[in-house]
Design an enzyme around this catalytic site. Sequence first.
Site, short mmCIF file in Angstrom:
data_model
loop_
_atom_site.label_atom_id
_atom_site.label_comp_id
_atom_site.label_asym_id
_atom_site.label_seq_id
_atom_site.Cartn_x
_atom_site.Cartn_y
_atom_site.Cartn_z
N SER A 120 11.17 -8.17 2.99
CA SER A 120 10.29 -8.32 4.14
C SER A 120 9.96 -9.81 4.35
CB SER A 120 9.04 -7.46 3.95
OG SER A 120 8.34 -7.29 5.15
N ASP A 188 13.74 1.07 10.47
CA ASP A 188 12.77 0.10 9.96
C ASP A 188 12.45 -0.90 11.08
OD1 ASP A 188 11.39 -1.98 8.76
OD2 ASP A 188 12.74 -2.16 7.05
N HIS A 201 10.55 1.17 5.99
CA HIS A 201 10.35 -0.16 5.40
C HIS A 201 9.86 -0.08 3.95
CE1 HIS A 201 10.18 -4.47 5.80
NE2 HIS A 201 8.93 -4.50 5.36
#
Length: 219
Positions: A120, A188, A201
């Site tokens: 991320s 995602d 995610h």
Amino acid sequence: MIRFPQNRLFSAAAAVGFAVAGLTVAAAPAATAAPCTDIDVPVARGTGEPGTLGLIVGDPVFSAVQSRLRPRSVSSYRVDYPADLGQPASVQKGNTDLVNHVRTQAAACPQQRFVLVGYSQGANVVDNSIGISSAGAVVGGPIVATIPADLAPRIAAILLFGNPIRAIGRSVTGTYQSRTKDYCAFGDPVCQAGGLNILAHLSYGGEAGDAAAFAASKV
């Protein structure tokens, strides 16, 4: 170039931060303290992610890599940065720290190689550190440091998960492309333009075994 609306991306990232904060932190594999192991695994965790290296990605991936590479020695490093949506320079701080760590380790341990891991916001940190700008991506920013070209051969593999630059049409190209595995779960919203499944995610721990196998094939 397809752009995912920034307000939706930030909302998605914020939702991930809140979701992660609510997870129960399980016992994580201890980071190895050996100064000159065969392989060092610096990990840039995701926004607000708990755990030693990151509960969702870093801890399971490091454990899998360590197991897969036995009997070689493997150490880990938690990239020192805020991983915070509220700090505009968060990704730049991670970028600086990761590059400094690789440079310092490479100088101290001439035979050591590296497997870089980013999840991320942490994927933005790794992107920047290998010269792929995350500016314009959710919780991204401009490049402030890059791993020196003479150290590029010592970067054995790069493992990215939920990489925000993919939502704005970018990917890892050039020197590191063949050594990079970039995971983006279907739906995602952080890495897929138009994605609507925020739970996707949080799913990347399930890729730990595959990621470790990829890293092992490159070491």
